[in-house]
Design a protein around this motif. Structure first.
Motif, PDB file in Angstrom:
ATOM      1  N   VAL A   1      -9.137 -33.632  16.831  1.00  0.00           N
ATOM      2  CA  VAL A   1      -8.290 -32.444  16.730  1.00  0.00           C
ATOM      3  C   VAL A   1      -6.880 -32.924  16.389  1.00  0.00           C
ATOM      4  O   VAL A   1      -6.238 -33.595  17.200  1.00  0.00           O
ATOM      5  N   HIS A   2      -6.414 -32.592  15.205  1.00  0.00           N
ATOM      6  CA  HIS A   2      -5.130 -33.099  14.727  1.00  0.00           C
ATOM      7  C   HIS A   2      -4.045 -32.021  14.756  1.00  0.00           C
ATOM      8  O   HIS A   2      -4.315 -30.832  14.939  1.00  0.00           O
ATOM      9  N   THR A   3      -2.811 -32.460  14.544  1.00  0.00           N
ATOM     10  CA  THR A   3      -1.687 -31.562  14.257  1.00  0.00           C
ATOM     11  C   THR A   3      -0.902 -32.179  13.101  1.00  0.00           C
ATOM     12  O   THR A   3      -1.033 -33.366  12.806  1.00  0.00           O
ATOM     13  N   TYR A   4      -0.082 -31.332  12.463  1.00  0.00           N
ATOM     14  CA  TYR A   4       0.660 -31.770  11.285  1.00  0.00           C
ATOM     15  C   TYR A   4       2.123 -31.342  11.361  1.00  0.00           C
ATOM     16  O   TYR A   4       2.473 -30.403  12.080  1.00  0.00           O
ATOM     17  N   SER A   5       2.941 -32.024  10.606  1.00  0.00           N
ATOM     18  CA  SER A   5       4.348 -31.648  10.461  1.00  0.00           C
ATOM     19  C   SER A   5       4.454 -30.566   9.399  1.00  0.00           C
ATOM     20  O   SER A   5       3.995 -30.762   8.259  1.00  0.00           O
ATOM     21  N   MET A   6       5.046 -29.437   9.762  1.00  0.00           N
ATOM     22  CA  MET A   6       5.231 -28.359   8.792  1.00  0.00           C
ATOM     23  C   MET A   6       6.124 -28.822   7.645  1.00  0.00           C
ATOM     24  O   MET A   6       5.836 -28.557   6.468  1.00  0.00           O
ATOM     25  N   ALA A   7       7.214 -29.522   7.968  1.00  0.00           N
ATOM     26  CA  ALA A   7       8.137 -29.993   6.937  1.00  0.00           C
ATOM     27  C   ALA A   7       7.448 -30.954   5.976  1.00  0.00           C
ATOM     28  O   ALA A   7       7.583 -30.842   4.755  1.00  0.00           O
ATOM     29  N   ALA A   8       6.674 -31.898   6.531  1.00  0.00           N
ATOM     30  CA  ALA A   8       6.010 -32.890   5.688  1.00  0.00           C
ATOM     31  C   ALA A   8       4.892 -32.263   4.864  1.00  0.00           C
ATOM     32  O   ALA A   8       4.624 -32.679   3.735  1.00  0.00           O
ATOM     33  N   THR A   9       4.223 -31.249   5.417  1.00  0.00           N
ATOM     34  CA  THR A   9       3.160 -30.557   4.684  1.00  0.00           C
ATOM     35  C   THR A   9       3.732 -29.852   3.458  1.00  0.00           C
ATOM     36  O   THR A   9       3.215 -29.978   2.342  1.00  0.00           O
ATOM     37  N   ALA A  10       4.815 -29.100   3.661  1.00  0.00           N
ATOM     38  CA  ALA A  10       5.440 -28.394   2.537  1.00  0.00           C
ATOM     39  C   ALA A  10       6.023 -29.377   1.528  1.00  0.00           C
ATOM     40  O   ALA A  10       5.943 -29.153   0.318  1.00  0.00           O
ATOM     41  N   ALA A  11       6.579 -30.487   2.023  1.00  0.00           N
ATOM     42  CA  ALA A  11       7.148 -31.494   1.126  1.00  0.00           C
ATOM     43  C   ALA A  11       6.066 -32.125   0.251  1.00  0.00           C
ATOM     44  O   ALA A  11       6.268 -32.356  -0.945  1.00  0.00           O
ATOM     45  N   ALA A  12       4.905 -32.402   0.854  1.00  0.00           N
ATOM     46  CA  ALA A  12       3.801 -32.983   0.092  1.00  0.00           C
ATOM     47  C   ALA A  12       3.323 -32.016  -0.983  1.00  0.00           C
ATOM     48  O   ALA A  12       2.966 -32.412  -2.097  1.00  0.00           O
ATOM     49  N   ALA A  13       3.327 -30.727  -0.653  1.00  0.00           N
ATOM     50  CA  ALA A  13       2.870 -29.718  -1.609  1.00  0.00           C
ATOM     51  C   ALA A  13       3.800 -29.624  -2.812  1.00  0.00           C
ATOM     52  O   ALA A  13       3.352 -29.610  -3.968  1.00  0.00           O
ATOM     53  N   VAL A  14       5.115 -29.575  -2.581  1.00  0.00           N
ATOM     54  CA  VAL A  14       6.048 -29.434  -3.709  1.00  0.00           C
ATOM     55  C   VAL A  14       6.163 -30.726  -4.508  1.00  0.00           C
ATOM     56  O   VAL A  14       6.572 -30.711  -5.667  1.00  0.00           O
ATOM     57  N   ALA A  15       5.762 -31.838  -3.877  1.00  0.00           N
ATOM     58  CA  ALA A  15       5.789 -33.123  -4.588  1.00  0.00           C
ATOM     59  C   ALA A  15       4.515 -33.343  -5.391  1.00  0.00           C
ATOM     60  O   ALA A  15       4.445 -34.267  -6.208  1.00  0.00           O
ATOM     61  N   GLY A  16       3.497 -32.497  -5.153  1.00  0.00           N
ATOM     62  CA  GLY A  16       2.215 -32.688  -5.813  1.00  0.00           C
ATOM     63  C   GLY A  16       1.574 -34.000  -5.411  1.00  0.00           C
ATOM     64  O   GLY A  16       0.913 -34.662  -6.211  1.00  0.00           O
ATOM     65  N   ALA A  17       1.756 -34.390  -4.142  1.00  0.00           N
ATOM     66  CA  ALA A  17       1.280 -35.693  -3.664  1.00  0.00           C
ATOM     67  C   ALA A  17      -0.238 -35.804  -3.711  1.00  0.00           C
ATOM     68  O   ALA A  17      -0.951 -34.897  -3.290  1.00  0.00           O
ATOM     69  N   ASP A  18      -0.724 -36.930  -4.237  1.00  0.00           N
ATOM     70  CA  ASP A  18      -2.162 -37.168  -4.315  1.00  0.00           C
ATOM     71  C   ASP A  18      -2.774 -37.338  -2.930  1.00  0.00           C
ATOM     72  O   ASP A  18      -3.964 -37.090  -2.728  1.00  0.00           O
ATOM     73  N   THR A  19      -1.949 -37.771  -1.987  1.00  0.00           N
ATOM     74  CA  THR A  19      -2.469 -38.012  -0.635  1.00  0.00           C
ATOM     75  C   THR A  19      -2.669 -36.715   0.152  1.00  0.00           C
ATOM     76  O   THR A  19      -3.215 -36.735   1.251  1.00  0.00           O
ATOM     77  N   GLY A  20      -2.243 -35.585  -0.394  1.00  0.00           N
ATOM     78  CA  GLY A  20      -2.432 -34.312   0.283  1.00  0.00           C
ATOM     79  C   GLY A  20      -1.755 -34.285   1.632  1.00  0.00           C
ATOM     80  O   GLY A  20      -0.566 -34.569   1.754  1.00  0.00           O
ATOM     81  N   LEU A  21      -2.537 -33.968   2.663  1.00  0.00           N
ATOM     82  CA  LEU A  21      -1.982 -33.798   4.002  1.00  0.00           C
ATOM     83  C   LEU A  21      -1.964 -35.085   4.820  1.00  0.00           C
ATOM     84  O   LEU A  21      -1.476 -35.076   5.943  1.00  0.00           O
ATOM     85  N   THR A  22      -2.455 -36.170   4.269  1.00  0.00           N
ATOM     86  CA  THR A  22      -2.585 -37.414   5.041  1.00  0.00           C
ATOM     87  C   THR A  22      -1.264 -37.850   5.657  1.00  0.00           C
ATOM     88  O   THR A  22      -1.181 -38.174   6.849  1.00  0.00           O
ATOM     89  N   GLU A  23      -0.208 -37.847   4.861  1.00  0.00           N
ATOM     90  CA  GLU A  23       1.086 -38.330   5.338  1.00  0.00           C
ATOM     91  C   GLU A  23       1.752 -37.352   6.309  1.00  0.00           C
ATOM     92  O   GLU A  23       2.695 -37.718   7.005  1.00  0.00           O
ATOM     93  N   ALA A  24       1.282 -36.122   6.343  1.00  0.00           N
ATOM     94  CA  ALA A  24       1.899 -35.110   7.203  1.00  0.00           C
ATOM     95  C   ALA A  24       1.267 -35.073   8.599  1.00  0.00           C
ATOM     96  O   ALA A  24       1.759 -34.358   9.476  1.00  0.00           O
TER      97      ALA A  24
END
Length: 269
Positions: free
Chosen positions: A218-241
């Motif tokens: 059961v994970h949790t994510y950073s909202m800021a990092a999730t949105a940042a990954a999306a606008v960056a078009g990051a290939d890693t998706g949600l991994t870094e968030a």
């Protein structure tokens, strides 16, 4: 001999025996034994009661156990339950809601300077990422303020993922917009807080994590990092968030402090 719990069933399987299928009742048993570190017993008991009610409803409607586990692990269960509590609160709005100074474009609450960057569940992270991804390459909230949520329009300061905004965004309110602006600049003034339903949401998700130990993560994510990954078009998706596990415990403790301290006007005007 039939195992007496889901954990006992797994132990039997490890010994080569035939385990009994996991049931929703087994999950309810795991919830009853779950402990959330740093959470007051009364608050934990309330969370257990809310989550147990969800499991009882799932069982009554014959919901497959794999679907129940998926909702608990993704945070969809916490979302459903937190939303239900929030709806009940808003039927008879407290003073803080009636006197809220929040308005479109204010956005100082969207400056995410906290260590976890706004904690959200996998369910919320997936929805946010999907909503913000079409904005990849465009100016984002950080063009207005370096620590602002990337989902913001930097010109209007309006949320571009408003319909799928996470629970923290739906729970935060202020009766002093000026205090929010000063706090965004590093102040520590009163005037803002969160609805108590947000604490229920956090504790329920933490209970899901404890109840599902040995079953699924059961994970949790950073909202800021999730949105940042999306606008960056990051290939890693949600991994870094993805957060470290301790972030949820920290959010629960912070949520308790915020929920027990109702918004009061700042002394400054």
């Amino acid at each position: 001999m039939k195992p007496t719990s889901s954990r006992a069933a797994r132990r039997l399987a490890q010994k080569g025996g035939k385990p009994a299928p996991l049931t929703v009742a087994d999950l309810a048993d795991c919830v009853s034994k779950a402990k959330v570190k740093g959470v007051d017993k009364q608050i934990e008991t309330r969370g257990k009661r809310i989550l147990t009610s969800y499991l009882q409803t799932a069982q009554a409607y014959g919901m497959p156990v794999k679907d129940v586990i998926a909702e608990m692990a993704s945070g969809q269960a916490a979302w459903r339950l937190g939303s239900a509590v929030r709806d009940e609160i808003l039927k008879t709005p407290p003073d803080a809601v009636r006197n809220a100074a929040c308005s479109q474009g204010c956005a100082f609450c969207c400056i995410l300077s906290g260590g976890e960057g706004g904690l959200i569940t996998p369910f919320e992270a997936e929805r946010l990422y999907t909503a913000v991804s079409p904005l990849a390459g465009q100016p984002d909230g950080r063009d207005w303020h370096l620590e602002a949520c990337p989902a913001l329009d930097p010109e209007t300061r309006s949320c571009r993922a408003y319909d799928v905004r996470p629970m923290i965004c739906r729970s935060f309110l202020s009766i002093d917009a000026g205090a929010c602006e000063r706090n965004a600049a590093g102040g520590e003034e009163q005037g803002a807080g969160i609805l108590g339903s947000h604490l229920d949401y956090l504790v329920v998700h933490a209970l899901c994590r404890q109840a599902l130990k040995g079953i699924t993560q059961v994970h949790t994510y950073s909202m800021a990092a999730t949105a940042a990954a999306a606008v960056a078009g990051a290939d890693t998706g949600l991994t870094e968030a993805r957060h470290k596990p301790s972030a949820l415990e920290t959010a629960c403790r912070d949520g308790i402090k915020a929920a027990l301290r109702p918004p009061t006007p700042s002394a400054k005007t």
